[in-house]
Design an enzyme around this catalytic site. Structure first.
Site, PDB file in Angstrom:
ATOM      1  N   GLU A 192      -6.344  -6.061   3.090  1.00 14.46           N
ATOM      2  CA  GLU A 192      -6.644  -7.343   2.340  1.00 14.46           C
ATOM      3  C   GLU A 192      -7.498  -7.044   1.389  1.00 14.46           C
ATOM      4  O   GLU A 192      -8.187  -7.767   0.753  1.00 14.46           O
ATOM      5  CB  GLU A 192      -6.761  -8.564   2.998  1.00 14.46           C
ATOM      6  CG  GLU A 192      -5.462  -8.894   3.890  1.00 14.46           C
ATOM      7  CD  GLU A 192      -4.427  -9.310   3.188  1.00 14.46           C
ATOM      8  OE1 GLU A 192      -4.685  -9.866   2.009  1.00 14.46           O
ATOM      9  OE2 GLU A 192      -3.075  -8.857   3.485  1.00 14.46           O
ATOM     10  N   THR A 229       0.893  -1.242   0.008  1.00 18.13           N
ATOM     11  CA  THR A 229      -0.107   0.034  -0.058  1.00 18.13           C
ATOM     12  C   THR A 229       0.788   1.205  -0.040  1.00 18.13           C
ATOM     13  O   THR A 229       1.827   1.517   0.539  1.00 18.13           O
ATOM     14  CB  THR A 229      -0.903   0.027   1.208  1.00 18.13           C
ATOM     15  OG1 THR A 229      -1.924  -1.089   1.258  1.00 18.13           O
ATOM     16  CG2 THR A 229      -1.753   1.444   1.017  1.00 18.13           C
ATOM     17  N   GLY A 256       2.624  -2.790   8.349  1.00 18.62           N
ATOM     18  CA  GLY A 256       2.792  -3.536   9.694  1.00 18.62           C
ATOM     19  C   GLY A 256       4.137  -4.095   9.968  1.00 18.62           C
ATOM     20  O   GLY A 256       4.728  -4.472   8.927  1.00 18.62           O
TER      21      GLY A 256
END
Length: 691
Positions: A474, A184, A223
């Site tokens: 996701e 992303t 993350g």
């Protein structure tokens, strides 16, 4: 003129005669049970005629509902139950939560001996139950594990080749190489093909140069990046200098690259890599999300994950797939497991919220008849209306996601094209549908518990905040539903071109013919209990709706494409397309629930599951009764009977609600909320606040 009048009169008489015949047929052909609906009012308020509540063996129900590899989950639950220092407190700072989450993951891997990466590759069904258990301990732990093993580890193993597996497997598996999944960007999330980060090959040094060309290309929400990650799988445009037309650079599309971001020994940020903390979030604060910028970061050519495309030493590009679009589809296709995990885990979150809400609703006494004891708030129809269809949905989702896991496992073994296509569409649809439903349901569960549901210790706020992002990562749910709708349209086109339909869509073979014919004027009025609880009627209703929506959206798209173009037509019909996708997903869920009921070996358990399945189906039909009425699939009297039956089934499910939530078999370390404990709830609640 006289002849015309006589002719019109004859036609009018014929129409009246036809109507009389139809009404007579309605009474002659209608099943004897069709009049059962008239006793619903007396049944709902109780009385001599009320049938007994279904008998259920909790042990039998629990056994049938047991996830495969439950022993692995119990091993994880027992491990954390015996280690109080690894429990996540109600109040904790972001920094403390991140460090605790890393300690939890490290302890699980190194002390408990849970090594998920092997299962990601060899037996995904085991990996999914590990993820569900980890999320039960702390959703942040489940997501951090998913980043390490599904995303970082999964991308290296599934997009790389043998050299990457040999080099990275053990270090990823034992947490020596904690990593990130850098897809992303600030300006691009769902539109992965629009990513702007570049990886330009330098034939002189045999390296790729990773660059962030502008602020919009900064990798965002990554993350593991802010604190713990040492590597990142970076998705970037592969650029080959001088190989395009006219000697220009050639853009070979999106590829994945292993990029070190911190020193293995010192943990210092490497030269050319810039890392910033995305800060405190609405939820999941145990996961350290960060932003990454790359300034001419050089990596070896071997760091290209080259399963679907490779670059030789002399800069030549080779691939077994002929086009950029096919390579892109293959790359993203290998990452579909993340959607499976989220759908599967979301059902676990729904079970926790429902267990707390139902147990408290059984415990809490309030009001009651004049001069008589108070009654359980679950005895109120309004509370049953909130919680019982939701409980039925949790059971439906349980069986649907188990089917999805089985299909995904089969896909990883066989690589059969039909199964691959099926899993892609089904995982997108179930992830979107289940996570949206769970997010809304958590808030309803909180409201159902009144003021005590607002206490942080009773967990609804934590569950809601941590789960909320499931609707976005996701794949944003709206985007995923569009993918499902797009696949339905392809299947529709294939059907009329003589092609074959993949497994999930097989019912369209019949629906395009029989379901789209004019509804039978007799059956549209049948309102008997046995008819309404017949799985054939329920499935027909779900599939008829989907087929109608599919046919009508095809006609609308054709019409608007002429004036607006394909993109404009799609946008004009977007809400219609989303409704179509949701309708299809509900059809699949119901079909899998019915199969699970019919396969149940114990008669009493089957009867209870049948009751729950009927509530799921009829509640969905009632919620969309306007659609069925608009196409005359259900007559007014039948709609009224369905409404009454939904209330009655909710009342019956309330009678076995305790057994239904207990059959989820969630240990105290997962429930944790004092008001959701199986016993001594109030004493545990008061103890939490110091009494």
């Amino acid at each position: 003129m006289e002849k015309v009048a006589l002719s019109d009169a004859a036609i009018s008489n014929d129409r009246r005669a036809i109507r009389r015949i139809q009404r007579l047929s309605l009474h002659l052909l209608r099943p004897l049970d069709a009049f059962d609906g008239h006793v619903f009012p007396s049944l709902c308020v109780g009385g001599r005629d009320r049938p007994p509540l279904p008998s259920v063996s909790l042990a039998e129900l629990m056994e049938y509902m047991k996830r495969r590899h439950r022993d692995v989950q119990e091993r994880i639950f027992d491990f954390f139950a015996s280690r109080l220092k690894l429990h996540t407190p109600v109040e904790i700072s972001t920094a403390e939560h991140r460090e605790l989450c890393m300690r939890q993951l490290t302890a699980l891997v190194r002390d408990a001996g849970i090594r998920p990466l092997r299962f990601v590759l060899e037996d995904p069904s085991v990996y999914f139950v590990i993820m569900e258990a980890a999320g039960g301990i702390d959703i942040s732990l489940g997501i951090k594990m998913g980043v390490q093993y599904s995303l970082w580890g999964g991308s290296v193993m599934n997009l790389g080749t043998k050299k990457h597996k040999d080099k990275y497997f053990d270090a990823i598996d034992n947490l020596d190489y904690p990593g990130c999944f850098a897809m992303t960007e600030l300006h691009h999330g769902s539109n992965v093909q629009g990513l702007q980060t570049t990886a330009t090959f330098d034939p002189i040094t045999d390296e790729f140069v990773i660059n962030t060309p502008n602020d919009g290309a900064i990798k965002w929400w990554i993350g593991n990046a802010a604190v713990h990650g040492k590597f990142a799988t970076v998705f970037a445009r592969l650029i080959l200098p001088l190989q395009g037309k006219g000697g220009k650079s050639a853009d070979m599309g999106i590829h994945a690259f292993i990029v070190p971001i911190r020193d293995i020994e010192t943990h210092d940020v490497l030269p050319g890599v810039e890392i910033h903390d995305c800060g405190h979030k609405v939820g999941l604060n145990g996961v350290d999300n960060g932003a990454l910028r790359f300034r001419s970061v050089r990596i070896p050519r071997d760091n290209l994950l080259n399963r679907f495309g490779d670059v030789s030493r002399d800069g030549k590009y080779t691939s077994s797939l002929p086009t950029i679009s096919k390579r892109f589809a293959a790359t993203l296709g290998e990452l579909v497991g993340g959607r499976v995990v989220l759908a599967y885990t979301s059902v676990g979150v729904l079970k926790v919220a429902l267990t707390i809400a139902v147990r408290y609703s059984l415990l809490r006494q309030q009001f009651g008849p004049p001069k008589q004891p108070e009654v359980s708030i679950l005895d109120y129809q309004s509370q049953q209306h909130k919680l019982m269809p939701m409980l039925a949905s949790a059971y439906a989702f349980h069986f649907a996601t188990q089917y999805l896991v089985d299909e995904y496992s089969e896909m990883k073994k066989s690589h059969d094209d039909e199964v691959v296509n099926d899993v892609h569409a089904l995982s997108a649809g179930l992830k979107a549908y289940v996570t949206t439903y769970t997010s809304k349901s958590i808030s309803i569960c909180r409201e159902s518990c009144g003021g005590h549901g607002y206490a942080a210790v009773n967990r609804f706020g934590i569950l809601r905040n941590d789960h909320d992002i499931f609707q976005t990562f996701e794949g944003d749910n709206t985007v995923l539903l569009q993918q499902v709708a797009g696949d339905l349209l392809k299947q529709y086109k294939s059907k009329f071109q003589g092609g074959t339909l993949s497994v999930t869509w097989n019912y369209l073979k019949e629906s395009m013919a029989s379901y789209l014919s004019q509804p039978n004027p007799v059956t549209t009025r049948w309102e008997g209990v046995h008819h309404l609880r017949d799985p054939s009627f329920q499935l027909d209703a779900f599939r008829y709706r989907t087929s109608r929506l599919l046919q009508s959206v095809v006609m609308r798209l054709r019409k608007h494409t002429k004036t607006l173009g394909s993109f404009g037509a799609w946008n004009r019909c977007l809400n219609h397309l989303l409704t179509l996708a949701e309708s299809h997903v509900e059809s699949v869920i119901l079909a899998k629930f019915i199969e699970a009921v019919q396969k149940c070996p114990d008669k009493n358990t089957m009867d209870v599951l049948k009751l729950v399945c009927d509530l799921y189906a009829l509640d969905r039909i009632w919620n969309d009764i306007g659609t069925y009425r608009n196409v005359d699939f259900i007559a007014p009297n039948k709609a009224k009977a369905i409404h009454k039956l939904v209330d009655y089934l909710s009342f019956q499910v309330r009678g076995v609600a305790r057994e239904l939530v207990d059959a989820f078999n969630l240990p105290e370390i997962v429930i944790r909320a004092p008001i959701g404990m199986a016993s001594e709830a109030y004493s545990q609640y008061t103890e939490c606040v110091g009494f």
